[in-house]
Write a protein that holds these residues in place. Structure first.
Motif, mmCIF file in Angstrom:
data_model
loop_
_atom_site.group_PDB
_atom_site.id
_atom_site.type_symbol
_atom_site.label_atom_id
_atom_site.label_comp_id
_atom_site.label_asym_id
_atom_site.label_seq_id
_atom_site.Cartn_x
_atom_site.Cartn_y
_atom_site.Cartn_z
ATOM 1 N N ASP A 250 59.922 -26.947 61.334
ATOM 2 C CA ASP A 250 60.228 -28.364 61.184
ATOM 3 C C ASP A 250 59.031 -29.162 60.680
ATOM 4 O OD1 ASP A 250 62.788 -27.947 62.096
ATOM 5 O OD2 ASP A 250 62.354 -28.533 64.161
ATOM 6 N N TYR A 251 57.895 -28.498 60.468
ATOM 7 C CA TYR A 251 56.674 -29.205 60.104
ATOM 8 C C TYR A 251 56.045 -28.579 58.865
ATOM 9 C CZ TYR A 251 57.208 -30.994 64.836
ATOM 10 O OH TYR A 251 57.713 -31.574 65.980
ATOM 11 N N SER A 252 55.397 -29.396 58.085
ATOM 12 C CA SER A 252 54.718 -28.918 56.887
ATOM 13 C C SER A 252 53.277 -28.511 57.175
ATOM 14 C CB SER A 252 54.727 -30.010 55.804
ATOM 15 O OG SER A 252 54.095 -31.199 56.285
ATOM 16 N N LYS A 253 52.785 -28.869 58.343
ATOM 17 C CA LYS A 253 51.409 -28.538 58.715
ATOM 18 C C LYS A 253 51.394 -27.359 59.676
ATOM 19 C CE LYS A 253 50.868 -32.650 60.329
ATOM 20 N NZ LYS A 253 50.287 -33.880 60.918
ATOM 21 N N PRO A 254 50.262 -26.694 59.848
ATOM 22 C CA PRO A 254 50.175 -25.572 60.786
ATOM 23 C C PRO A 254 50.562 -25.997 62.195
ATOM 24 C CG PRO A 254 48.246 -25.625 59.363
ATOM 25 C CD PRO A 254 48.996 -26.903 59.106
ATOM 26 N N ILE A 255 51.199 -25.090 62.914
ATOM 27 C CA ILE A 255 51.720 -25.433 64.231
ATOM 28 C C ILE A 255 50.610 -25.806 65.200
ATOM 29 C CG2 ILE A 255 51.737 -23.054 65.064
ATOM 30 C CD1 ILE A 255 54.264 -25.882 65.848
ATOM 31 N N GLN A 256 49.408 -25.216 65.027
ATOM 32 C CA GLN A 256 48.327 -25.574 65.939
ATOM 33 C C GLN A 256 47.947 -27.047 65.805
ATOM 34 O OE1 GLN A 256 48.197 -23.286 63.556
ATOM 35 N NE2 GLN A 256 46.174 -23.120 62.580
ATOM 36 N N GLU A 257 48.045 -27.581 64.585
ATOM 37 C CA GLU A 257 47.763 -29.000 64.393
ATOM 38 C C GLU A 257 48.826 -29.863 65.059
ATOM 39 O OE1 GLU A 257 47.053 -30.069 60.359
ATOM 40 O OE2 GLU A 257 45.786 -28.312 59.945
ATOM 41 N N VAL A 258 50.063 -29.399 65.000
ATOM 42 C CA VAL A 258 51.154 -30.135 65.639
ATOM 43 C C VAL A 258 50.946 -30.211 67.145
ATOM 44 C CG1 VAL A 258 53.651 -30.163 66.073
ATOM 45 C CG2 VAL A 258 52.777 -29.483 63.824
ATOM 46 N N VAL A 259 50.595 -29.065 67.752
ATOM 47 C CA VAL A 259 50.390 -29.027 69.199
ATOM 48 C C VAL A 259 49.227 -29.925 69.601
ATOM 49 C CG1 VAL A 259 49.761 -27.559 71.149
ATOM 50 C CG2 VAL A 259 51.400 -26.738 69.453
ATOM 51 N N VAL A 260 48.145 -29.878 68.839
ATOM 52 C CA VAL A 260 46.987 -30.712 69.152
ATOM 53 C C VAL A 260 47.356 -32.195 69.082
ATOM 54 C CG1 VAL A 260 44.701 -31.441 68.325
ATOM 55 C CG2 VAL A 260 45.263 -29.008 68.483
ATOM 56 N N GLU A 261 48.127 -32.566 68.081
ATOM 57 C CA GLU A 261 48.529 -33.972 67.938
ATOM 58 C C GLU A 261 49.440 -34.402 69.081
ATOM 59 O OE1 GLU A 261 50.291 -34.601 64.146
ATOM 60 O OE2 GLU A 261 48.431 -34.245 63.029
ATOM 61 N N LYS A 262 50.401 -33.558 69.430
ATOM 62 C CA LYS A 262 51.374 -33.920 70.458
ATOM 63 C C LYS A 262 50.750 -33.999 71.848
ATOM 64 C CE LYS A 262 55.709 -32.403 68.343
ATOM 65 N NZ LYS A 262 56.367 -33.722 68.505
ATOM 66 N N THR A 263 49.623 -33.333 72.043
ATOM 67 C CA THR A 263 49.005 -33.297 73.368
ATOM 68 C C THR A 263 47.734 -34.139 73.447
ATOM 69 O OG1 THR A 263 47.834 -31.264 72.745
ATOM 70 C CG2 THR A 263 49.930 -31.024 73.928
ATOM 71 N N GLY A 264 47.418 -34.840 72.354
ATOM 72 C CA GLY A 264 46.235 -35.675 72.377
ATOM 73 C C GLY A 264 44.943 -34.894 72.454
ATOM 74 N N GLY A 265 44.901 -33.736 71.828
ATOM 75 C CA GLY A 265 43.661 -32.977 71.788
ATOM 76 C C GLY A 265 43.790 -31.503 72.082
ATOM 77 N N GLY A 266 44.929 -31.049 72.584
ATOM 78 C CA GLY A 266 45.104 -29.623 72.849
ATOM 79 C C GLY A 266 45.566 -29.352 74.261
ATOM 80 N N VAL A 267 45.960 -28.098 74.508
ATOM 81 C CA VAL A 267 46.458 -27.700 75.826
ATOM 82 C C VAL A 267 45.397 -26.907 76.575
ATOM 83 C CG1 VAL A 267 48.877 -27.682 75.131
ATOM 84 C CG2 VAL A 267 47.511 -25.596 74.879
#
Length: 374
Positions: A250-267
């Motif tokens: 669902d995203y054009s960017k790498p999934i790791q970037e998506v996760v970092v954005e959604k969590t405000g910095g990473g898990v």
């Protein structure tokens, strides 16, 4: 019993060669020798590892000798025991295990590892302690996958690779504790040691991934993000405790970037449950804060390690197999552990190739094969 000490003729799914569908054949299962247990297999799960060793041999998977009876995630009833077996009796409910536990060696006595070496080399080669298999078909030896071969109505397993379980346990459910569920659950609980109020990302929402989600939930993680390219798995993931689900497509960017954005910095914790090197590098090692952990990977990424990140692999979820599996059965019986929710189909042995198809298509989390209905 009338079969004690005699060869048993029964049905099994035989892999005659790599890359070909399994064939339902009549096989002969010899009596157990010293320190061996012959088991009437009642139910077995169909694991992705079985599929890989049939269809991916020579493509990165270690070669296994053929003909071969696959299957390693099962539960059954002891039919007979060989000489010097003291912990089992006919009629006992058991789970055969691909990981031994002798309880005596340095590794079994160590809290740091579960890698018992008893019979290990032979079991990996598809034979038992004396260098031969107990299964034959059409006059030739048939190798036993990981020393188990649960795609057979009867099998013989070393007594160090058998867990005795409570008599009221439903074998068509607890069979899943022989591999996938225990592995994913233990990755979060044992290897990962996920902490209360932490954030986690689980990559791959098959049986192992869903079990990892369940482990994170039991550990009281605050946020659990499930990642998979199959959105049909998201509802199931939420049942197990996922708070968010993401489809990389669902995203054009790498999934790791998506996760970092959604969590405000990473898990805090990343659990890789796919087995893909690309996902291990990108979708696991680059998604968390500076001092956090990733499990199920085996890569040398110096720069990340120097920044304080840690990584840890796990085999069978870190459980001491024979010792710990009965406790997991108790947890299921006491409703502390989900198993029923993993099962998406139940089929007889004669439909084993259909089960492989469902697994590969992503339509099945776990198909349970009923051995005695075939």
């Amino acid at each position: 019993m009338a079969t004690v000490g005699k060869v048993i003729t029964c049905k099994a799914a035989v892999a005659w060669e790599p890359g070909k569908p399994l064939c339902i054949e009549e096989v002969e299962v010899a009596p157990p020798k010293a320190h061996e247990v012959r088991i009437k297999v009642v139910a077995t799960g169909v694991c992705h590892t079985d599929w890989e060793y049939l269809f991916e041999t020579g493509k990165g998977m270690k070669f296994r000798p053929f003909p071969l009876v696959l299957g390693h995630e099962a539960a059954g009833i002891v039919e007979s025991t060989g000489p010097e077996v003291t912990r089992f009796s006919p009629g006992d409910k058991v789970i055969p295990l691909f990981l031994p536990y002798c309880g005596e060696c340095e590794r079994c006595l160590s809290p740091k590892t579960n890698h018992c070496k008893k019979n290990w080399t032979n079991m990996q080669a598809g034979v038992l302690a004396d260098g031969t298999s107990r299964i034959s078909c059409k006059g030739q030896q048939v190798y036993q996958f990981l020393g188990v071969s649960s795609f057979s109505q009867y099998t013989v397993v070393p007594d160090t690779s058998v867990a005795k379980i409570r008599s009221d346990a439903p074998l068509d459910k607890v069979c899943l504790l022989g591999c996938g569920v225990s592995t994913g659950y233990g990755a979060a609980i044992n290897a990962g040691k996920v902490e209360k109020d932490s954030s986690c990302a689980v990559f791959g929402l098959g049986a192992v991934g869903l079990a990892a989600v369940m482990g994170c939930k039991v550990a009281m993680a605050r946020r659990i993000i499930g990642v998979d390219i199959n959105p049909n798995k998201f509802e199931k993931a939420r049942q197990f405790g996922a708070t968010d689900c993401i489809n990389p497509r669902d995203y054009s960017k790498p999934i790791q970037e998506v996760v970092v954005e959604k969590t405000g910095g990473g898990v805090d914790y990343g659990l890789e449950c796919v087995g893909s090197p690309a996902i291990m590098v990108g979708a696991s090692f680059e998604i968390w804060h500076t001092l956090y952990n990733v499990f199920l990977v085996n890569l040398d990424l110096i720069s990340f390690l120097l920044m304080g990140r840690t990584l840890k692999g796990t085999y069978f979820g870190g459980w001491k197999s024979v010792k710990d599996v009965p406790k997991l059965v108790d947890d299921y019986m006491n409703r502390k552990l989900k198993l029923d929710e993993f099962i998406t189909e139940k089929l007889p042995l004669v439909q084993i190739n259909k089960a492989f198809g469902l697994l590969k298509s992503g339509k099945s989390i776990r198909t349970v094969i009923s051995l005695q209905d075939s």
